[in-house]
Design an enzyme around this catalytic site. Structure first.
Site, mmCIF file in Angstrom:
data_model
loop_
_atom_site.group_PDB
_atom_site.id
_atom_site.type_symbol
_atom_site.label_atom_id
_atom_site.label_comp_id
_atom_site.label_asym_id
_atom_site.label_seq_id
_atom_site.Cartn_x
_atom_site.Cartn_y
_atom_site.Cartn_z
ATOM 1 C CB SER A 1 83.020 66.731 42.925
ATOM 2 O OG SER A 1 82.425 67.836 42.278
ATOM 3 C CD GLU B 1 81.678 52.250 39.850
ATOM 4 O OE1 GLU B 1 80.770 51.524 40.257
ATOM 5 O OE2 GLU B 1 81.635 52.850 38.750
ATOM 6 C CB SER C 1 89.862 65.824 37.087
ATOM 7 O OG SER C 1 88.463 65.964 37.093
ATOM 8 C CE1 TYR D 1 82.302 55.900 31.833
ATOM 9 C CE2 TYR D 1 82.130 57.938 30.581
ATOM 10 C CZ TYR D 1 82.246 57.283 31.793
ATOM 11 O OH TYR D 1 82.309 58.007 32.961
#
EC number: 4.2.1.53
Length: 646
Positions: free
Chosen positions: A104, A122, A553, A241
Site C-alpha cells: 500500500s 502522517e 505494520s 487512538y
C-alpha cells in the site's frame, strides 16, 4: 549447546526465564514494580537497553523463510529475521502477487502522465519500532554511514511542521481553528472512554457512544479528517487512538505534532529498505499469487507444510519444511483499487456481493476456513460503502490554484520546506473534502515547476456543492472544479484544468481496518498452536497499538519474528507517554480549549516555586484567593468525579 552462549551455561541452565520471554508485553495489564522475581524491562520501557542483539536458539542456515506480500510489514519481517534472528538473507523469499513491491506504500508516475499517491504518511516521533528499523537502513540521499532516520531527523529538526489554514470555509476563507469546541459533557465522555476497559467496547461504533454535539465539534472535524475516521467506525479503535496519541493532542488543531518525510512514502521508505534487503541477498518473486496454505492441524499444533501459488497461469505448490517459516500479510487496504483521470471517473467493478475476493482477502478467508483462530475477515471486507473513499493526486503546473495555495502555505511551495503542514479541510464541503501539499518535490525526479497535491473526501457518496454529482461519479476535472469552487477560484477553472493533471483512486477497503470488531475477529500475530506461521499487517491483533500506521505494520512483523524464533528480546508496548502526568494535565487543559481544568488553580498553588512546577501545562490560571479556596476545589473535584461515573 549454543556456542554463542556456552560461557553462560551455568546461569542459563538454572534460569526459569531463559527461553520463556514474553515477546509482546502488555502495559495496560502491568503494575510496574520491581521485585526479586523481575528480570526483564517493564512492558513499555524504551531506549538503548532494548537494543540488545537477538540470540538465536539454533542455527537457521538451512531454514527457508517465505514472506507473502512485499509491503512494509513483510519487508520489516525480513529485516528482523536478518538482524535479530541471524537468518541468512539468501534464505528469505518474498512471494508478491503484483509487478511491484511496497504494498500500500505506493508512489509512481511522471510529470507528463501525472503522478499518483493513493495516500500519504502522517508520522509521529513515538513510532519506536519503525525508527528502530530505519535507524539501521542506509539513507536514500545522504552518504554512508547515515540512515533513513538521520535524513528524517535532519529535515524535520530544521523545518518545523504546522498549519496556518487547518480549516477553511465560505469559498476559501480561513476559519478559526484555535478551539476544539467541546462542551463539558463531551469532554467527560472522552475521559470516560479512556477509563473504559477495551473488553467493554466490542462491536460498538463511535456514533453509538458520542453525542451529536461531539460529532459536530471542531475536535471531531480535526480528528476524523486527520485519521480518516467515520462516525460508524470502531469505538474501540478510537479509544486506542486516543491513548496512542494523547501526547500529541495539543497539536491536533495545527498539526504541529507531526513529522513528514521529504518525499512520498514509496521513495522515502520502500526504496531504501528494498535496496538494503536486496543487497543482503533476499529474493523477491513478483507476479506470484499465493492462493492458500497447506496446514497440518492436529492436537500438537498447526504446521504449514506447503504454499499453494499460481505462477504464469499454473498452480505450483512450494513445499515448506519443519524448520521453515511462513509470514503472511492478511487482508489489504488497497486491493481492488479503481482508477480515473481528468476525463473519466473510476469504473467501479465491485459491490458487497463481490467484495473480499482479491488475493489478500481470499488468502485470509481460506485460512479462516481452517480454524477460528485465524479470525473473521468478512467483518472487514463486506461493507465497502462504509470502508471506502476516493483520493485524487494533482500534478500541477503554475496556475490560479497554485496562487491560491500560497495563501494557505507556511512557506513558498517551491522552497522545499513545509507547505500546508498537513491537510486543509473544507468544513462546508458536502464531501468534507480535504487537500494537502507536502514538501516539494514530492518525487526525487520531479521538475522544479511542478507541484504534487493530494485530495480526499470522507463523504464521497454526497452530491457536491458545485458539481451536482457524487465524488465517485466525477471525472478528475469535475473534482478539480469542486475544489476550485470551494477555494473561490471557479471563475479561473479553465486556467487550472489546463495546467493540472488529475489521477483518481477509489479504494473500497481503505478504512476496512476501522470497521467495528470484537475479540477474535482479528487473529493474533502468531495464532494459537502455530509453529511456523506468523500473520502481519493491519488486520492482526496487538495489545494496544492502532491500525492505519506504518508503525503497527512494523510492530506485527517484529513480534512475528521474535515469537517464531523464540528470541531473547521483547517488542516494547506503545510509548508510555499516555501515563505521563505532564501529558495528562496538558490534555485536560487542551480539551477545555486551554481554560483551567478542575483543580488546576489548586495544583498551581501547591507546586508554585517547586521543582515540579513545570509539569503543569503552559498558561497561568490565576484564581481569586479566599478562605474557601480549597473547599471550593474539592467540591468541583467531587462534581467532576460524579460526571465521569455518569
Amino acid at each position: 549447546m549454543n556456542p554463542i552462549t556456552s560461557k553462560f551455561d551455568k546461569v542459563l541452565n538454572a534460569s526459569s526465564e531463559y527461553g520463556h520471554v514474553n515477546h509482546e508485553p502488555d502495559s495496560s495489564k502491568e503494575q510496574q514494580r520491581n521485585t526479586p522475581q523481575k528480570s526483564m524491562p517493564f512492558s513499555d520501557q524504551i531506549g538503548n537497553y532494548q537494543r540488545n542483539k537477538g540470540i538465536p536458539v539454533q542455527s537457521y542456515d538451512n531454514s527457508k523463510i517465505y514472506i507473502i506480500g512485499s509491503g512494509i510489514a513483510g519487508m520489516s519481517a525480513a529485516y528482523y529475521f536478518i538482524r535479530d534472528g541471524h537468518v541468512p538473507a539468501k534464505n528469505i523469499t518474498f512471494l508478491e502477487q503484483l509487478h511491484i513491491d511496497g504494498g500500500s506504500l505506493d508512489g509512481a508516475g511522471n510529470p507528463t502522465d501525472g503522478y499518483i499517491i493513493r495516500g500519504g504518511r502522517e508520522m509521529d516521533m513515538t513510532y519506536e519500532n519503525l525508527w528502530d528499523m530505519f535507524q539501521d537502513i542506509p539513507a536514500l540521499e545522504m552518504p554512508a554511514p547515515y540512515s533513513v532516520l538521520d535524513e528524517y531527523r535532519l529535515i524535520n529538526d530544521n523545518d518545523s511542521n504546522y498549519s496556518k489554514a487547518r480549516l477553511i470555509n465560505n469559498k476559501g476563507e480561513i476559519k478559526d481553528f484555535s478551539k476544539f469546541g467541546l462542551n463539558k459533557m463531551d469532554q467527560l465522555a472522552i475521559i470516560r472512554l479512556l477509563l473504559k476497559n477495551k473488553e467493554e467496547l466490542d462491536d460498538l461504533t463511535i456514533e453509538d457512544y458520542f453525542s451529536e454535539s461531539f460529532l459536530k465539534s471542531n475536535f471531531w472535524t480535526f480528528w476524523r479528517t486527520m485519521f480518516a475516521f467515520e462516525n460508524w467506525h470502531s469505538l474501540l479503535e478510537l479509544k486506542l487512538y486516543m491513548h496512542r496519541f494523547l501526547h500529541a493532542i495539543d497539536g491536533l488543531n495545527d498539526l504541529s505534532s507531526l513529522v513528514f518525510p521529504k518525499y512520498n512514502q514509496y521513495d522515502t521508505f520502500v526504496t531504501p529498505l528494498r535496496k538494503f534487503l536486496q543487497e543482503k541477498g533476499v529474493n523477491i518473486h513478483l507476479n506470484t499469487l499465493v492462493k492458500d496454505l497447506d496446514i497440518h492441524i492436529n492436537t500438537e499444533g498447526k504446521v504449514v507444510e506447503g504454499i499453494i501459488t499460481e505462477q504464469d497461469g499454473k498452480e505450483v505448490k512450494i513445499p515448506v519444511g519443519k524448520n521453515d517459516y511462513v509470514i503472511v500479510t492478511t487482508g489489504s487496504m488497497t486491493e481492488d483499487t479503481f482508477y480515473g483521470n481528468n476525463k473519466t471517473a473510476p469504473i467501479i467493478g465491485i459491490d458487497n456481493s463481490t467484495s473480499g475476493q482479491s488475493a489478500g482477502w481470499k488468502l485470509w478467508k481460506n485460512l479462516a476456513a481452517k480454524s477460528e483462530i485465524f479470525g473473521k475477515p468478512e467483518k472487514f471486507c463486506s461493507n465497502i460503502e462504509k470502508s471506502a473513499w476516493e483520493s485524487a493526486t494533482l500534478t500541477c503546473k503554475p496556475s490560479a490554484l497554485i496562487d491560491k495555495l500560497k495563501e494557505y502555505s507556511v512557506n513558498d511551495p517551491y522552497s522545499g520546506k513545509t507547505v500546508t503542514g498537513g491537510i486543509i479541510t473544507i468544513t462546508d464541503s458536502n464531501w468534507l473534502m480535504s487537500f494537502t501539499c507536502n514538501r516539494q518535490p514530492h518525487f526525487p525526479e520531479q521538475p522544479d515547476d511542478v507541484l504534487v497535491l493530494w485530495v480526499y473526501a470522507l463523504f464521497m457518496d454526497k452530491e457536491g456543492n458545485y458539481i451536482k454529482k457524487t465524488m465517485l461519479e466525477c471525472t478528475g476535472d469535475e473534482i478539480l472544479a469542486e475544489l476550485c469552487y470551494h477555494l473561490g477560484i471557479e471563475d479561473q477553472l479553465e486556467n487550472v484544468q489546463k495546467n493540472t493533471i488529475v489521477r483518481t483512486a477509489f479504494m473500497p477497503y481503505i478504512t476496512s481496518m476501522f470497521m467495528p470488531r470484537a475479540k477474535g475477529d482479528r487473529p493474533r500475530v502468531v495464532p494459537e498452536g502455530c509453529k511456523n506461521l506468523g500473520l502481519v499487517g493491519q488486520f492482526v491483533e496487538t495489545n494496544n497499538d492502532v491500525v492505519f500506521t506504518m508503525e503497527s505494520s512494523v510492530r506485527t512483523a517484529r513480534i512475528a519474528v521474535y515469537k517464531l524464533l523464540n528470541l531473547n528480546k521483547q517488542v516494547p508496548d506503545i510509548n508510555p507517554l499516555q501515563y505521563d502526568i505532564r501529558h495528562l494535565l496538558k490534555a485536560a487543559k487542551t480539551l477545555n480549549d486551554d481554560k483551567p481544568f478542575v483543580g488546576e488553580g489548586l495544583l498551581r498553588k501547591v507546586l508554585k516555586g517547586t521543582y515540579f512546577e513545570h509539569v503543569l501545562p503552559a498558561g497561568a490560571a490565576e484564581e481569586e484567593e479566599h478562605e474557601s479556596f480549597i473547599a471550593e476545589h474539592v467540591n468541583k473535584f467531587r462534581e467532576w468525579v460524579k460526571g465521569i461515573r455518569g
